[in-house]
Design a protein around this motif. Structure first.
Motif, PDB file in Angstrom:
ATOM      1  N   GLY A 170     -45.057  -0.076  17.792  1.00 57.37           N
ATOM      2  CA  GLY A 170     -44.852  -1.599  17.680  1.00 57.37           C
ATOM      3  C   GLY A 170     -44.268  -2.231  18.830  1.00 57.37           C
ATOM      4  N   SER A 171     -43.438  -1.568  19.595  1.00 62.69           N
ATOM      5  CA  SER A 171     -43.045  -1.930  20.799  1.00 62.69           C
ATOM      6  C   SER A 171     -44.201  -2.167  21.850  1.00 62.69           C
ATOM      7  CB  SER A 171     -42.075  -1.088  21.588  1.00 62.69           C
ATOM      8  OG  SER A 171     -41.336  -1.620  22.694  1.00 62.69           O
ATOM      9  N   LYS A 181     -44.041 -10.435  14.631  1.00 65.12           N
ATOM     10  CA  LYS A 181     -43.217  -9.182  14.283  1.00 65.12           C
ATOM     11  C   LYS A 181     -42.906  -7.981  15.597  1.00 65.12           C
ATOM     12  CE  LYS A 181     -42.567  -8.150   9.176  1.00 65.12           C
ATOM     13  NZ  LYS A 181     -43.465  -8.271   8.135  1.00 65.12           N
ATOM     14  N   ARG A 185     -39.990  -6.664  17.338  1.00 67.92           N
ATOM     15  CA  ARG A 185     -39.491  -5.015  17.372  1.00 67.92           C
ATOM     16  C   ARG A 185     -39.444  -4.728  19.022  1.00 67.92           C
ATOM     17  NH1 ARG A 185     -37.980  -1.186  17.376  1.00 67.92           N
ATOM     18  NH2 ARG A 185     -38.735   0.997  16.610  1.00 67.92           N
ATOM     19  N   HIS A 186     -40.101  -5.345  19.686  1.00 66.21           N
ATOM     20  CA  HIS A 186     -39.961  -5.119  21.239  1.00 66.21           C
ATOM     21  C   HIS A 186     -38.690  -5.413  21.886  1.00 66.21           C
ATOM     22  CE1 HIS A 186     -40.944  -4.035  25.406  1.00 66.21           C
ATOM     23  NE2 HIS A 186     -40.621  -5.547  25.733  1.00 66.21           N
ATOM     24  N   LEU A 189     -34.651  -3.895  19.677  1.00 70.46           N
ATOM     25  CA  LEU A 189     -34.676  -2.371  19.299  1.00 70.46           C
ATOM     26  C   LEU A 189     -33.351  -2.038  18.600  1.00 70.46           C
ATOM     27  CD1 LEU A 189     -33.229   0.017  21.268  1.00 70.46           C
ATOM     28  CD2 LEU A 189     -34.434  -1.537  22.724  1.00 70.46           C
ATOM     29  N   PHE A 238     -47.045   1.341  13.403  1.00 74.94           N
ATOM     30  CA  PHE A 238     -46.557   0.127  13.319  1.00 74.94           C
ATOM     31  C   PHE A 238     -47.783  -0.800  12.958  1.00 74.94           C
ATOM     32  CE2 PHE A 238     -44.945  -4.185  14.103  1.00 74.94           C
ATOM     33  CZ  PHE A 238     -43.640  -4.193  13.866  1.00 74.94           C
ATOM     34  N   ASP A 252     -40.209   2.848  21.648  1.00 75.64           N
ATOM     35  CA  ASP A 252     -39.955   2.586  20.145  1.00 75.64           C
ATOM     36  C   ASP A 252     -38.685   2.929  19.919  1.00 75.64           C
ATOM     37  OD1 ASP A 252     -42.577   1.601  19.029  1.00 75.64           O
ATOM     38  OD2 ASP A 252     -43.412   3.628  19.290  1.00 75.64           O
TER      39      ASP A 252
END
Ligand SMILES: [Mg+2]
Length: 305
Positions: A170-171, A181, A185-186, A189, A238, A252
């Motif tokens: 995700g990151s 999104k 997420r990045h 955290l 993700f 992540d």
């Protein structure tokens, strides 16, 4: 031209040069998520980690708000505290403010940092302030854990099951697309502190670390520390992330852990998925295979040419 050593090689060199005499209070030194300090006659151990956050390496001023940078500085350290199964106690923050920062930006930085500190019971206990061309931040976080119970990287044994929390990539996806999104997420955290304590106290995890540099590299590090090899399947991704991003993407900050065969691991913990991704085996230390094929560590290394 001489080959540039990797980050792992450099850490090894420093570790060999830094003696740690037996019988001292530092019972775990260089190479894990935190060092472990055991005060004489105390019932608990203290764990320590330090982390740098550097402009244009870990964040860009055009894309991150001041509060996001402050939060990230602390969150990275707290993720190492989580990886030991510890509870954060206090932090020390040294900030060299970039020449472009003003008082308002610095206030925003500490606002973001202190909001996460309050949320996690971490006291900001000191630090240092300076000016530099670019922004540099160094943070030290201290945590506490019952004596001898800190989760380490070197406890995985053949037959242990390998798990990860959450969904990976995700990151890296967020960094690539810069919005939505995945971007959230990045930048925001969430250190997995409650999960770390659960893994230590309830599941008696045999090894644990946080995923900061990418699963392929971090699992290799765990295997090297434990003197074992690993067989894995594709990790949970993700939404929208590629397999590459899930395997090799950094930041992540989920937890990678191993448990003895037969340990009952719930499918989720406080809404966070826990997924079995493989098994520890006997063989060449650090060898990681994905579906039977050797997996080259492709994660983030600051010293890679
Ligand atoms: Mg770590």
């Amino acid at each position: 031209m001489r080959a540039r050593p990797s980050e792992t090689e450099l850490i090894d060199r420093i570790r060999r040069a830094a003696e740690r005499p037996a019988g001292r209070e530092v019972v775990l030194g260089i190479g894990d998520d935190c060092a472990v300090y055991r005060p004489r006659r105390a019932s608990g151990d203290l764990v320590f980690t330090t982390d740098m956050l550097i402009e244009d390496v870990h964040f860009r001023r055009e894309s991150h708000t001041a509060a996001q940078v402050g939060r990230k500085a602390l969150a990275r350290g707290l993720s190492d505290i989580a990886a030991m199964g510890a509870e954060p106690r206090f932090c020390l923050v040294s900030l060299a403010a970039g020449s472009w920062t003003d008082g308002r930006w610095i206030d925003g930085f500490y606002r973001g940092l202190l909001a996460l500190a309050r949320q996690t019971g971490t006291v900001l206990a000191g630090g240092d302030l300076a000016r530099a061309g670019k922004l540099y931040c160094d943070i030290v976080v201290c945590g506490a854990v019952p004596r001898g119970s800190a989760l380490r990287r070197d406890g995985a044994r053949p037959g242990d099951r390998i798990y990860v929390s959450g969904r990976l990539g995700g990151s890296a996806l967020g960094l690539a697309v810069g919005k939505g999104k995945a971007w959230r997420r990045h930048v925001a955290l969430q250190p997995r502190l409650a999960l770390g304590r659960f893994l230590r106290a309830k599941l008696k995890a045999t090894a644990c670390m946080d995923l900061s540099d990418g699963l392929s590299l971090d699992l290799r590090r765990l295997c090297l520390a434990s003197g074992v090899r690993a067989d894995m399947q594709a990790p949970p991704r993700f939404p929208g992330a590629t397999l590459e991003q899930a395997l090799h993407g950094g930041e992540d900050y989920e937890l990678l852990f191993t448990v003895r065969r037969g340990t009952r691991v719930p499918g989720e913990f406080e809404g966070l998925e826990l997924t079995r991704i493989g098994e520890i085996g006997r063989g060449r230390p650090g060898d990681v295979r994905l579906e039977g094929v050797p997996l080259h560590p492709g994660g983030y290394d600051h010293f890679r040419a």
